[in-house]
Design a protein around this motif. Structure first.
Motif, PDB file in Angstrom:
ATOM      1  N   GLU A  37       0.849  -1.208   0.000  1.00  0.00           N
ATOM      2  CA  GLU A  37       0.000   0.000   0.000  1.00  0.00           C
ATOM      3  C   GLU A  37       0.879   1.251   0.000  1.00  0.00           C
ATOM      4  O   GLU A  37       0.633   2.216  -0.716  1.00  0.00           O
ATOM      5  N   ARG A  38       1.948   1.214   0.803  1.00  0.00           N
ATOM      6  CA  ARG A  38       2.858   2.370   0.863  1.00  0.00           C
ATOM      7  C   ARG A  38       3.648   2.521  -0.432  1.00  0.00           C
ATOM      8  O   ARG A  38       3.968   3.618  -0.863  1.00  0.00           O
ATOM      9  N   PHE A  39       3.956   1.386  -1.051  1.00  0.00           N
ATOM     10  CA  PHE A  39       4.616   1.442  -2.365  1.00  0.00           C
ATOM     11  C   PHE A  39       3.723   2.230  -3.324  1.00  0.00           C
ATOM     12  O   PHE A  39       4.163   3.130  -4.035  1.00  0.00           O
ATOM     13  N   PHE A  56       1.291   4.309  -2.506  1.00  0.00           N
ATOM     14  CA  PHE A  56       1.131   5.692  -2.036  1.00  0.00           C
ATOM     15  C   PHE A  56       2.344   6.555  -2.389  1.00  0.00           C
ATOM     16  O   PHE A  56       2.232   7.626  -2.986  1.00  0.00           O
ATOM     17  N   TYR A  57       3.536   6.074  -2.007  1.00  0.00           N
ATOM     18  CA  TYR A  57       4.738   6.883  -2.230  1.00  0.00           C
ATOM     19  C   TYR A  57       5.136   6.918  -3.699  1.00  0.00           C
ATOM     20  O   TYR A  57       5.759   7.875  -4.156  1.00  0.00           O
ATOM     21  N   GLY A  58       4.787   5.869  -4.430  1.00  0.00           N
ATOM     22  CA  GLY A  58       5.079   5.867  -5.867  1.00  0.00           C
ATOM     23  C   GLY A  58       4.280   6.958  -6.554  1.00  0.00           C
ATOM     24  O   GLY A  58       4.815   7.775  -7.317  1.00  0.00           O
ATOM     25  N   VAL A  93      -5.551  13.178   2.572  1.00  0.00           N
ATOM     26  CA  VAL A  93      -5.371  11.738   2.545  1.00  0.00           C
ATOM     27  C   VAL A  93      -5.246  11.202   3.985  1.00  0.00           C
ATOM     28  O   VAL A  93      -5.748  10.131   4.315  1.00  0.00           O
ATOM     29  N   TYR A  94      -4.582  11.987   4.829  1.00  0.00           N
ATOM     30  CA  TYR A  94      -4.465  11.563   6.225  1.00  0.00           C
ATOM     31  C   TYR A  94      -5.671  12.017   7.041  1.00  0.00           C
ATOM     32  O   TYR A  94      -6.098  11.342   7.966  1.00  0.00           O
ATOM     33  N   PHE A  95      -6.200  13.182   6.672  1.00  0.00           N
ATOM     34  CA  PHE A  95      -7.329  13.708   7.446  1.00  0.00           C
ATOM     35  C   PHE A  95      -8.529  12.760   7.390  1.00  0.00           C
ATOM     36  O   PHE A  95      -9.266  12.601   8.352  1.00  0.00           O
ATOM     37  N   LEU A 140      -8.018   2.640   4.817  1.00  0.00           N
ATOM     38  CA  LEU A 140      -7.036   1.574   5.034  1.00  0.00           C
ATOM     39  C   LEU A 140      -5.997   1.883   6.115  1.00  0.00           C
ATOM     40  O   LEU A 140      -5.765   1.075   7.019  1.00  0.00           O
ATOM     41  N   LYS A 141      -5.396   3.059   6.000  1.00  0.00           N
ATOM     42  CA  LYS A 141      -4.193   3.356   6.796  1.00  0.00           C
ATOM     43  C   LYS A 141      -4.392   3.257   8.316  1.00  0.00           C
ATOM     44  O   LYS A 141      -3.640   2.542   8.988  1.00  0.00           O
ATOM     45  N   PRO A 142      -5.393   3.946   8.898  1.00  0.00           N
ATOM     46  CA  PRO A 142      -5.510   3.829  10.356  1.00  0.00           C
ATOM     47  C   PRO A 142      -5.925   2.424  10.774  1.00  0.00           C
ATOM     48  O   PRO A 142      -5.474   1.914  11.807  1.00  0.00           O
ATOM     49  N   THR A 168      -7.688   9.760  14.214  1.00  0.00           N
ATOM     50  CA  THR A 168      -7.395  11.129  14.648  1.00  0.00           C
ATOM     51  C   THR A 168      -5.889  11.361  14.616  1.00  0.00           C
ATOM     52  O   THR A 168      -5.411  12.418  14.198  1.00  0.00           O
ATOM     53  N   TYR A 169      -5.149  10.346  15.031  1.00  0.00           N
ATOM     54  CA  TYR A 169      -3.679  10.453  14.981  1.00  0.00           C
ATOM     55  C   TYR A 169      -3.218  10.771  13.547  1.00  0.00           C
ATOM     56  O   TYR A 169      -2.434  11.677  13.319  1.00  0.00           O
ATOM     57  N   PHE A 170      -3.750  10.024  12.585  1.00  0.00           N
ATOM     58  CA  PHE A 170      -3.310  10.275  11.204  1.00  0.00           C
ATOM     59  C   PHE A 170      -3.784  11.633  10.701  1.00  0.00           C
ATOM     60  O   PHE A 170      -3.088  12.295   9.920  1.00  0.00           O
ATOM     61  N   ALA A 171      -4.960  12.059  11.179  1.00  0.00           N
ATOM     62  CA  ALA A 171      -5.437  13.389  10.795  1.00  0.00           C
ATOM     63  C   ALA A 171      -4.451  14.449  11.282  1.00  0.00           C
ATOM     64  O   ALA A 171      -4.141  15.410  10.571  1.00  0.00           O
ATOM     65  N   ILE A 172      -3.933  14.234  12.505  1.00  0.00           N
ATOM     66  CA  ILE A 172      -2.964  15.187  13.058  1.00  0.00           C
ATOM     67  C   ILE A 172      -1.684  15.194  12.213  1.00  0.00           C
ATOM     68  O   ILE A 172      -1.102  16.242  11.949  1.00  0.00           O
ATOM     69  N   THR A 173      -1.272  13.998  11.775  1.00  0.00           N
ATOM     70  CA  THR A 173      -0.062  13.976  10.930  1.00  0.00           C
ATOM     71  C   THR A 173      -0.341  14.719   9.622  1.00  0.00           C
ATOM     72  O   THR A 173       0.540  15.365   9.066  1.00  0.00           O
ATOM     73  N   GLY A 174      -1.595  14.632   9.154  1.00  0.00           N
ATOM     74  CA  GLY A 174      -1.976  15.356   7.933  1.00  0.00           C
ATOM     75  C   GLY A 174      -1.879  16.858   8.137  1.00  0.00           C
ATOM     76  O   GLY A 174      -1.390  17.585   7.260  1.00  0.00           O
ATOM     77  N   GLY A 221       0.071  18.261  10.251  1.00  0.00           N
ATOM     78  CA  GLY A 221       1.513  18.518  10.298  1.00  0.00           C
ATOM     79  C   GLY A 221       2.079  18.684   8.888  1.00  0.00           C
ATOM     80  O   GLY A 221       2.865  19.587   8.625  1.00  0.00           O
ATOM     81  N   ASN A 222       1.619  17.843   7.974  1.00  0.00           N
ATOM     82  CA  ASN A 222       2.060  17.939   6.577  1.00  0.00           C
ATOM     83  C   ASN A 222       1.704  19.293   5.983  1.00  0.00           C
ATOM     84  O   ASN A 222       2.471  19.888   5.239  1.00  0.00           O
ATOM     85  N   LYS A 223       0.505  19.761   6.294  1.00  0.00           N
ATOM     86  CA  LYS A 223       0.041  21.043   5.736  1.00  0.00           C
ATOM     87  C   LYS A 223       0.877  22.183   6.315  1.00  0.00           C
ATOM     88  O   LYS A 223       1.317  23.081   5.579  1.00  0.00           O
TER      89      LYS A 223
END
Ligand code: GLN
Length: 445
Positions: free
Chosen positions: A26-28, A30-32, A71-73, A128-130, A384-390, A392-394
């Protein structure tokens, strides 16, 4: 790999390795996709070879920033859907299907499909991610000391996918055409789904909807206790570190990327290291340092030293500040150098420290959330954790923009001071924060 009679691999449940490979692919994917998105958007429409959408850099970076945040939010919704309706296991399956559709939609060479693809990806990753992360935690019973190392292994898988993707998707996307790149990202996710579906037998009872199983049905209706609420407050406080950390860390894709291109002398032994190499450096360091770091923390704990998750996060934030001191060193050298370039070791050192910090914060936070969340909100807290990382990205993008006026030195210094203070504060209030966990053996481990 060593396989024991008890059905474990390397001392961990086999299910971990199913989730490991599913998330690796999945990360392949995403990052690809992420590696070629901005390049595709900014490539000329009338280029003879591999034309793109002809956007300006500013437009492309703005879309990129919003995409990374969304995507994270969406993890909040993905988590809530899993807790209420689907359970984590099905959410991961549906999320994976949406991601596959999304990647192939991008590959359709049509603007409406392009936007639809982005929406599908945002929804798919959000689902998927969380939830796949929460499932890792569910493999371990309460108090199981393997949980943290399980998350480190999982995290290494994530980063193997992230190292490979820019090379494969990036190469074919740039050298053949963008659409082949997006399709390869889609195929990566198909491989992930195959592993997940066929490995399902090792995930029995993991990630089921609480209401559907009789013995856990009461957990879905049980009201939250004071302990539960305190633990949720503790998680929310720790998310502050997480947000600041990702805002600093994700400078890598923007500001530090441009910095590497323009202000670092990248020639080593007569060979010029391409700027894009540095985009894989974080993930490469994680794969190399993941196991030694986990080992070092275990040794530290066994020596009877403080090793709670909050402590590790505080230390991580302080180490992150050192990573930015290294960049201040680079900016200082730039100001002294006649050519306006700093030696490349600053960049290697800085990325190294960023990853030591990452490994003290990111997998630790995932494990910590699965230990502290009340069962009925397990996925929501992870989301919520991943939303916070999102977020952070912004913020990372905004800081990068601010650096265009304020100069890099000001931003590097600001991040250094902020991460240092936050880490120190976390350590000063360590006792009070740990009390919020109500001595759950699960936090001091
Ligand atoms: N690099 C990690 C991953 O891709 C963490 C990302 C994040 O937490 N935002 O999973």
């Amino acid at each position: 790999m060593k396989q024991t009679e008890s059905g474990t691999i390397l001392g961990h449940p086999k299910g971990l390795f199913i989730l490991f490979f599913a998330e690796l692919w999945e990360r392949f994917s995403f990052y690809g996709m992420r590696a070629i998105l901005v390049l595709y958007l900014t490539a000329e429409t009338n280029a003879k070879f591999n034309p793109g959408l002809g956007w300006t850099s500013k437009e492309a970076l703005s879309l990129y920033g919003w995409y990374m945040m969304m995507v994270y939010f969406m993890g909040i919704f993905g988590g809530a859907i899993a807790d209420k309706w689907l359970g984590q296991k099905k959410s991961v399956l549906v999320g994976g299907i949406l991601i596959i559709l999304g990647q192939f939609s991008l590959a359709m060479r049509d603007l409406s499909f392009f936007y639809a693809g982005l929406v599908l990806l945002v929804m798919g990753v959000g689902l998927l991610k969380p939830n796949i992360s929460t499932m890792v935690g569910a493999l371990y019973p309460k108090g199981d000391s393997r949980r943290d190392s399980g998350f480190t292994i999982f995290y290494i898988g994530i980063n193997i996918g992230a190292v490979l993707a820019p090379f494969i998707v990036g190469y074919f996307g740039e050298k053949v055409n963008w659409y082949l790149g997006f399709s390869l990202a889609g195929f990566g996710m198909i491989l992930g789904q195959i592993v997940y579906v066929f490995g399902g037998k090792y995930l029995k009872g993991i990630g089921e909807l609480l209401k559907s199983s009789e013995e856990t049905a009461h957990l879905a209706t049980k009201p939250l206790t004071k302990e539960d609420k305190d633990r949720m407050v503790l998680m929310l406080i720790s998310f502050l570190i997480v947000m600041v950390f990702w805002a600093a860390y994700e400078q890598a894709g923007g500001l530090m990327n441009l910095y590497a291109r323009d202000k670092i002398d990248r020639v080593v032994l007569g060979y010029e290291i391409p700027t894009s190499f540095f985009q894989s450096l974080h993930a490469l360091y994680v794969v190399i340092l993941g196991a030694p770091m986990a080992w070092a923390w275990t040794k530290w704990r066994k020596a009877g030293k403080e090793s709670s998750a909050i402590y590790k996060m505080g230390i991580g934030s302080i180490i992150m500040s050192f990573g930015f001191v290294a960049l201040m060193g680079a900016a200082y050298d730039v100001s002294l150098s006649a050519l306006g370039k700093a030696p490349v070791y600053w960049l290697f050192l800085s990325y190294f420290l960023h990853v030591v910090a990452e490994l003290s914060i990111s997998p630790v936070a995932l494990s910590f959330i699965t230990k502290l969340s009340p069962a009925k909100y397990a996925s929501l807290m992870m989301g919520t954790y991943f939303a916070i990382t999102g977020l952070g990205n912004k913020v990372a993008g905004l800081l990068g923009e601010a650096a265009q006026d304020a100069g890099e030195m000001a931003i590097f210094t600001g991040i250094t001071v902020f991460t240092l203070l936050l880490g120190i504060l976390m350590l000063i209030f360590l006792k009070k924060l740990k009390a919020l966990a109500h001595g759950a053996e699960d936090i001091v481990q």
